[in-house]
Write a protein that holds these residues in place. Structure first.
Motif, PDB file in Angstrom:
ATOM      1  N   UNK A   1     -12.954 -13.711   2.296  1.00  7.76           N
ATOM      2  CA  UNK A   1     -11.545 -13.726   1.916  1.00  7.76           C
ATOM      3  C   UNK A   1     -11.096 -15.150   1.633  1.00  7.76           C
TER       4      UNK A   1
ATOM      5  N   UNK B   1      -7.596 -11.011  -0.265  1.00  7.85           N
ATOM      6  CA  UNK B   1      -8.800 -10.414  -0.827  1.00  7.85           C
ATOM      7  C   UNK B   1      -8.922 -10.878  -2.279  1.00  7.85           C
TER       8      UNK B   1
ATOM      9  N   UNK C   1      -4.956  -8.032  -1.934  1.00  7.80           N
ATOM     10  CA  UNK C   1      -4.250  -7.714  -0.688  1.00  7.80           C
ATOM     11  C   UNK C   1      -4.089  -8.991   0.138  1.00  7.80           C
TER      12      UNK C   1
ATOM     13  N   UNK D   1       7.659  -8.203   1.517  1.00  6.03           N
ATOM     14  CA  UNK D   1       8.014  -6.789   1.631  1.00  6.03           C
ATOM     15  C   UNK D   1       9.353  -6.379   1.012  1.00  6.03           C
TER      16      UNK D   1
ATOM     17  N   UNK E   1      10.402  -1.548   2.284  1.00  3.46           N
ATOM     18  CA  UNK E   1       9.471  -1.979   3.316  1.00  3.46           C
ATOM     19  C   UNK E   1      10.001  -3.155   4.119  1.00  3.46           C
TER      20      UNK E   1
ATOM     21  N   UNK F   1       5.514  -3.924   9.588  1.00  2.56           N
ATOM     22  CA  UNK F   1       5.243  -3.199  10.832  1.00  2.56           C
ATOM     23  C   UNK F   1       4.370  -4.123  11.703  1.00  2.56           C
TER      24      UNK F   1
ATOM     25  N   UNK G   1       1.364  -6.037  10.454  1.00  2.00           N
ATOM     26  CA  UNK G   1       1.535  -7.111   9.477  1.00  2.00           C
ATOM     27  C   UNK G   1       1.746  -8.470  10.139  1.00  2.00           C
TER      28      UNK G   1
ATOM     29  N   UNK H   1      -3.554 -10.438  -8.635  1.00  2.00           N
ATOM     30  CA  UNK H   1      -4.750 -10.124  -9.439  1.00  2.00           C
ATOM     31  C   UNK H   1      -4.548 -10.489 -10.903  1.00  2.00           C
TER      32      UNK H   1
ATOM     33  N   UNK I   1       6.253   1.614 -11.386  1.00  2.00           N
ATOM     34  CA  UNK I   1       5.063   0.769 -11.238  1.00  2.00           C
ATOM     35  C   UNK I   1       3.989   1.424 -10.370  1.00  2.00           C
TER      36      UNK I   1
ATOM     37  N   UNK J   1      -5.335   0.463  -0.747  1.00  2.00           N
ATOM     38  CA  UNK J   1      -4.470  -0.697  -0.953  1.00  2.00           C
ATOM     39  C   UNK J   1      -3.033  -0.264  -0.758  1.00  2.00           C
ATOM     40  N   UNK J   2      -2.302  -1.067  -0.012  1.00  2.00           N
ATOM     41  CA  UNK J   2      -0.905  -0.702   0.254  1.00  2.00           C
ATOM     42  C   UNK J   2      -0.103  -1.959   0.440  1.00  2.00           C
ATOM     43  N   UNK J   3       1.210  -1.815   0.450  1.00  2.00           N
ATOM     44  CA  UNK J   3       2.069  -2.994   0.428  1.00  2.00           C
ATOM     45  C   UNK J   3       2.548  -3.405   1.806  1.00  2.00           C
ATOM     46  N   UNK J   4       2.111  -2.713   2.806  1.00  2.00           N
ATOM     47  CA  UNK J   4       2.121  -3.253   4.161  1.00  2.00           C
ATOM     48  C   UNK J   4       0.943  -2.610   4.878  1.00  2.00           C
ATOM     49  N   UNK J   5       0.611  -3.135   6.040  1.00  2.00           N
ATOM     50  CA  UNK J   5      -0.691  -2.812   6.605  1.00  2.00           C
ATOM     51  C   UNK J   5      -0.780  -1.399   7.140  1.00  2.00           C
ATOM     52  N   UNK J   6       0.343  -0.814   7.484  1.00  2.00           N
ATOM     53  CA  UNK J   6       0.340   0.573   7.951  1.00  2.00           C
ATOM     54  C   UNK J   6       1.665   1.194   7.558  1.00  2.00           C
ATOM     55  N   UNK J   7       1.753   2.522   7.717  1.00  2.00           N
ATOM     56  CA  UNK J   7       2.988   3.228   7.380  1.00  2.00           C
ATOM     57  C   UNK J   7       3.426   2.911   5.950  1.00  2.00           C
ATOM     58  N   UNK J   8       2.482   3.054   5.030  1.00  2.00           N
ATOM     59  CA  UNK J   8       2.796   2.883   3.612  1.00  2.00           C
ATOM     60  C   UNK J   8       1.861   3.787   2.829  1.00  2.00           C
ATOM     61  N   UNK J   9       2.384   4.330   1.748  1.00  2.00           N
ATOM     62  CA  UNK J   9       1.538   5.138   0.878  1.00  2.00           C
ATOM     63  C   UNK J   9       0.656   4.219   0.049  1.00  2.00           C
TER      64      UNK J   9
ATOM     65  N   UNK K   1      -1.432  -2.423 -14.134  1.00  2.00           N
ATOM     66  CA  UNK K   1      -2.204  -3.105 -13.081  1.00  2.00           C
ATOM     67  C   UNK K   1      -2.921  -2.122 -12.168  1.00  2.00           C
TER      68      UNK K   1
ATOM     69  N   UNK L   1      -6.662  -2.218 -10.644  1.00  2.00           N
ATOM     70  CA  UNK L   1      -6.811  -2.154  -9.177  1.00  2.00           C
ATOM     71  C   UNK L   1      -7.658  -0.950  -8.764  1.00  2.00           C
TER      72      UNK L   1
ATOM     73  N   UNK M   1      -8.130  -1.636  11.545  1.00  2.00           N
ATOM     74  CA  UNK M   1      -7.187  -1.314  10.475  1.00  2.00           C
ATOM     75  C   UNK M   1      -7.891  -0.341   9.537  1.00  2.00           C
TER      76      UNK M   1
ATOM     77  N   UNK N   1      -8.733  -3.298   3.333  1.00  2.00           N
ATOM     78  CA  UNK N   1      -9.749  -4.270   2.925  1.00  2.00           C
ATOM     79  C   UNK N   1     -10.048  -5.275   4.039  1.00  2.00           C
ATOM     80  N   UNK N   2      -9.093  -5.450   4.940  1.00  2.00           N
ATOM     81  CA  UNK N   2      -9.294  -6.388   6.045  1.00  2.00           C
ATOM     82  C   UNK N   2      -9.957  -5.715   7.244  1.00  2.00           C
TER      83      UNK N   2
END
Lengths: 748, 352
Positions: A435, A618, A623, A661, A682, A685, A688, A747, B146, B233-241, B310, B314, B337, B341-342
């Protein structure tokens, strides 16, 4: 966390107080802390607002009959039936109140504006009744984008702040610069999203009204409500013992709550109104979007020759609250010339308001990235560059700072973070998993407002004390810190001090906002406590039976529930003994406190800090993960290091939120916010926020107020946003100038 | 929320009979349905409570090594079932990457298949949405899109299916068992969700009143246990679609891929099985080149439905990464997690 204290100017051996846990902690974790909406007086009705789904135009019809026919619906309030108010809602309410939308007409000024209020026997009936109104509209083209709104020169920004600051000749400074950096930055509309929604339970008794509601400014709000309802301020009682977060949105009167109170008066029954999450995206304030431009002139030595910061700040079509973003540049870096200025843009949204470091947060986000870009342009380390442009005195005025331990913040933060050795160029660091790793920093700055406040301190016959002020604990720990201040003034242990707060019948505790509550209410409690001790001393030193008799000139000292003669430790007497012999049940000390105007005139007063961020990215997927945040802050005297560390953490977390967020996504065709819920709007949480460190830098400020307290509530968000964006650049080489940073930005 | 009748049937046939009345909806955990009722998107007049029906909450292993999962099994219970997580690790990882711990504890397997799109225009009753109101139009098409579909969409609907769980299910040939007025039947999971075409309101293959009673994973899907991942891939680490996601499963013998499975999530109205990509991998060595070629096949027909080009890139990249991670081998313990990816950060596991 550092508990180190300076050896000089110490109070009772330390400039930092005790890290006590929250007084209300057990109540909260056991569910016994009752919030406004937990109240259910007998006979209570439920009110629900119907809200507009267009952003501009007018309502042409409402199917009131259908709603009234729904079982359980009691009344429908529309512009046609809304009872009168004693104050014109299209007029501002001094000092901070906005024009509000309370069904004064059928005009729609923004999406989610209340267009009717349905009152019913149950929440479900009221909700369905509101859904049955089936509003029809005459819709006009909404203006919600930067290209749509009307631009104007604002007379003021924020809550009455100057729209412009200037010194020196910026154009000349730019002209003679070795290089000029010109950059644009965009910050989105953001919504407070306190966990607890805006709520009120209103119960009238004749022309007196009891309001259970979360509120950050009790006395001010009582006066405002009284004006709206045409009753004396003392007829309004607000109970607000707990708030599930305020973030600025619960300090200012809003329309839905007025309507619910009005309904309770008209129907002669208690009425509860709780906004839904979606309904909080409109009538209860937000942080307006900004479009900022920075121009920075740099000489060959890496010093600023000029700094120009302009913000186009959004407000509503009908009232003015402009995010004072450009003012973030006026007090931070040394520059021979500065121009910070604002332009307003009117959009068809609810009126913005103060939110989590209003102006400072969005302005700092742009400024700190620009400064990072400037350092890079000069080939300098970002920390060295900031030290190179350190303001020893207030830029422009040359006034001294009341205190400024920013150098210490830089040094200690950098040391704990391990900043030394950071490669200058981007894309130089990888972890063992491949990373990209980047380090960035930002300077934190926040002013130290002080609100007039009052308090009462009662020494009781048993030697304990009751202290009272109408303050607000939004979760920051005010109950605890304020009791500590009072205890110190009274020479008692905090356990011996009972604190009453959170109800407007108590002495005015000022405003819990602007990070100024501990200083404002704290100073009042300090002075009230000292007043009580002075009266007690008077009793003792004039009583021939007291061992302190005659010590009036030498003075006594209050400590551990006893008064001691200053020159003779062996002569002392307990509070209880003094009161008993005097036949007094209690002694009541009072205070009205505010900042010394002469000290305020002579000094620039700010809290400072430095935030260091590490991110990992990443390289293929874009990410981003913030892996470390270290913040070092100097904010005068620290009353309770545990709570202050928590405040700094909170601020830094909101910084992550701003950087990565938060964003209200607006469909500009309709003016509606398309992510008005916590699933899609968002905030971070727990996962993060991997590692936080907040360092409490000792700082003694003899000028800011008698207790030496600045403020800690909001500074953590400043600096952090820029630090993260700068770390992302350092990791990836991609400079993102629009918040929040998204996957596609990385990206490419 | 509208007024509704609440029916609590005693068995599946009673439930099916009750649901035959127009305007009925089955209620399981309600983690999606009740939200939709509150915002007026769904207005059933009868709720048929299936939470108390007997026999729907079991995980049953078949003699051949396949598994039958009752529709009322909770997401968490399935994800933490040791044998299930060992046998179908990508499915467990997908489950644990979805929603929040609280929601996973409540939400059911059958309900997961039935969740509706998160398209904001579907949820906003003031917007035109062909899925919600047939023939009304699609405001997402030129709106804030998007995160919308890049494959399989039509001018009538560009919504995506939000499930994580369904993505590896599609890859692994899961089968859905149904029971309805016409009796029992079963259909492949891959055919359960429908692409919008001209009838986006027909979201699934369910006939009126049909009830999902179970889900089966075939024994042969267990062959991928050693090399299976779900990545999101999501826009926060948990609780996100998911912005995009991928389930990749490989069977590798002597350094050669004998069987490959690949499905992508959040790019279409259904989990997107990439059969051409799978075919291209069969017999290939597990190399970056092979994976890149396969990902190319998977997205060959992709085109943006709006401001979302994009997502195509992705999706291609996450397909490659999921295949790489699958080739590296299923992690010994569930990562801290899941699906991130992490998740490669060593020394941290999902269950402390």
């Amino acid at each position: 966390m550092s508990l180190d204290a300076p050896s000089t100017n110490a109070r009772y051996g330390s400039n930092a107080g005790q890290p006590l846990t929250r007084r209300d902690g057990v109540l909260k974790v056991t569910g016994r802390a009752t919030y406004a909406a937990d109240n259910h007086p007998d006979g209570m009705l439920y009110a629900v607002t119907a809200v507009s789904r267009i952003a501009r135009g007018r309502v042409t019809s409402l199917d009131v009959e259908a709603t009234k026919a729904h079982p359980g619906v009691v009344e429908v309030m529309t512009p046609a039936s809304r009872p009168p108010l004693a104050h014109d809602p299209d007029e501002k309410m001094p000092p901070f109140g906005f024009r509000i939308e309370v069904l004064q007409d059928s005009t729609v000024r923004y999406a989610n504006q209340p267009i009717a209020l349905v009152i019913a026997e149950t929440l479900e009936a009221a909700t369905e009744g509101a859904a049955l109104l089936n509003p029809q509209y005459d819709a006009d083209e909404p203006r919600t984008g930067i290209d749509d709104g009307l631009r104007f020169d604002p007379p003021a920004v924020g809550v009455g702040g100057p729209p412009k600051a200037a010194f020196g000749d910026v154009e000349a400074g730019l002209a003679k610069a070795a290089q000029v950096l010109e950059r644009d930055y965009v910050t989105p509309a953001q919504y407070h999203n306190a966990m607890e929604p805006h709520a009120v339970v209103a119960e009238w008794d004749g022309d007196h009204v009891m309001l259970d509601m979360p509120n950050q400014a009790l006395a001010m709000s009582c006066a405002s409500y009284a004006t709206y309802f045409g009753i004396p301020p003392e007829n309004v009682t607000i109970r607000s013992p707990f708030l599930g977060g305020g973030f600025g949105s619960k300090a200012i009167i809003n329309g839905p709550q007025i309507l619910a109170i009005l309904a309770a008066r008209a129907l002669k029954r208690p009425v509860k109104l709780v906004l839904s999450r979606a309904q909080m995206y409109g009538p209860v304030g937000h942080r307006g979007g900004t479009w900022q431009k920075l121009r920075i002139g740099l000489n060959n030595d890496g010093q600023l020759t000029a700094l120009h910061h302009k913000s186009i700040s959004a407000t509503s079509s009908f009232d003015d609250f402009l995010e004072p973003a450009a003012n973030a540049s006026t007090h931070l870096y040394a520059s021979p010339a500065l121009l910070s200025e604002h332009e307003g843009i009117r959009l068809d949204t609810g009126t913005p308001g103060p939110m989590r470091a209003p102006g400072e947060a969005s302005g700092s986000a742009a400024l700190e990235v620009a400064i990072d870009e400037a350092a890079d342009a000069c080939g300098m380390d970002p920390l060295d560059f900031r030290l190179h442009n350190y303001a020893e005195t207030e830029p422009g005025s040359g006034r001294p700072f009341s205190s400024k331990a920013l150098r210490e913040c830089y040094a200690e933060g950098a040391k704990r973070f391990g900043w030394a050795g950071r490669p200058l160029a981007s894309r130089q660091m990888r972890d063992k998993n491949g990373f990209l790793v980047g380090w960035g920093m930002g300077t934190a700055l926040f002013p130290c407002p002080h609100f007039p406040a009052e308090a009462r301190a009662t020494l009781r016959a048993d030697g304990t004390a009751l202290v009272e002020t109408a303050g607000a604990d939004m979760g920051q720990g005010a109950w605890t810190a304020l009791a500590q201040i009072a205890a110190e003034a009274l020479g008692l242990d905090p356990e011996q001090v009972e604190l009453h707060s959170g109800i407007s019948t108590l002495p005015d505790g000022g405003i819990a906002g602007g990070s100024g509550h501990t200083a404002s209410a704290g100073l009042a409690l300090n002075n009230a406590g000292k007043d009580a001790i002075a009266q007690l001393s008077e009793l003792a030193t004039n009583d021939p039976a007291s061992p302190l008799f005659g010590a009036g000139n030498i003075g006594v000292e209050a400590r551990a529930g006893r008064l001691y003669r200053r020159d003779d430790e062996t002569r002392s007497e307990s509070y209880a003994e003094i009161l008993a012999r005097a036949g007094r049940r209690e002694i009541v000390g009072t205070a009205k406190a505010s900042r010394d105007p002469a000290a305020a005139e002579a000094h620039a007063m700010f809290s400072h800090g430095a935030v260091f961020a590490e991110v990992k990215v990443d390289p293929d997927l874009g990410q981003i993960r913030v892996t470390r945040l270290v913040g070092a802050f100097a904010a005068g005297r620290i009353i309770n290091p545990r709570l202050v560390e928590s405040q700094y953490f909170g601020g830094m977390i909101w910084g992550v939120s701003f950087a990565l967020h938060e964003e209200a996504i607006i469909d500009h065709r309709t003016g509606r916010i398309m992510n008005a819920d916590l699933a899609e709007y968002h905030v971070p949480i727990n996962a993060d926020i991997p590692s936080l460190e907040a360092i409490l830098i000792p700082e003694n400020d003899p000028f800011v107020n008698a207790i030496g307290v600045k403020g800690v509530g909001e500074i953590g968000i400043t600096g952090t946003v820029g630090a993260i964006a700068n770390a992302i650049w350092h990791a990836t080489g991609v400079r993102v100038r629009k918040f929040p940073v998204r996957l596609e930005d990385i990206i490419g | 929320m509208n007024r509704f009748d609440f029916i609590a049937p005693h068995n599946i046939s009673e439930a099916v009979a009750a649901a035959a009345e127009p305007g009925s909806a089955y209620l399981a955990a309600g983690t999606n349905l009740l939200d939709l009722m509150k915002i007026g998107v769904s207005r059933p007049v009868r709720l048929i409570d299936i939470t108390r029906l007997p026999g729907l909450d079991r995980i049953e292993w078949q003699p051949d090594g396949g598994v039958r999962i009752g529709a009322m099994v909770r997401n968490s219970d399935l994800a933490y079932d040791p044998r299930f997580a060992r046998t179908f690790p990508a499915v467990a990882e997908a489950l644990l990457s979805g929603a929040s711990a609280q929601l996973r504890n409540a939400a059911t397997i059958g309900g997961n298949l039935m969740q509706r799109t998160r398209c904001a225009y579907f949820q906003d009753t003031a917007s035109a949405c062909n899925r919600r109101v047939p023939g009304s139009g699609c405001d997402a098409l030129h709106g804030e899109n998007r995160l919308h579909a890049v494959v399989g969409w039509s001018e009538h609907c560009i919504a995506t299916h939000p499930s994580d769980f369904c993505v590896p299910l599609a890859a692994l040939d899961a089968v859905v068992e149904l029971e309805g007025p016409q009796g029992k039947r079963e259909i492949p999971l891959e055919d359960f969700h429908r692409l919008p075409g001209e009838t986006p309101e027909q979201e699934t293959a369910l006939a009126p009143a049909e009830l999902i009673v179970a889900l089966r994973l075939p024994a042969e899907a267990a062959r991928f246990a050693a090399n299976a991942r779900y990545l999101k891939l999501r826009e926060r680490t948990s609780y996100a679609f998911a912005v995009v996601s991928a389930a990749a499963a490989l069977e590798i013998n002597d350094g050669v891929i004998s069987h490959a499975r690949l499905a992508l999530g959040a790019i279409a109205a259904k989990p997107w099985r990439a059969r051409e990509a799978e075919a291209s991998l069969a017999g290939a060595e597990p190399t970056l080149e092979a994976f890149t070629r396969a990902a190319g096949f998977a997205l060959a027909d992709a085109r943006p439905s709006g401001d979302n080009a994009f997502k195509i890139e992705l999706a291609r990249r996450i397909a490659v990464r999921a295949l790489i991670l699958a080739a590296e081998g299923t992690p010994e313990v569930m990562p801290a997690l899941p699906a991130s990816p992490f998740s490669t950060t060593p020394g941290a596991s999902h269950v402390a």
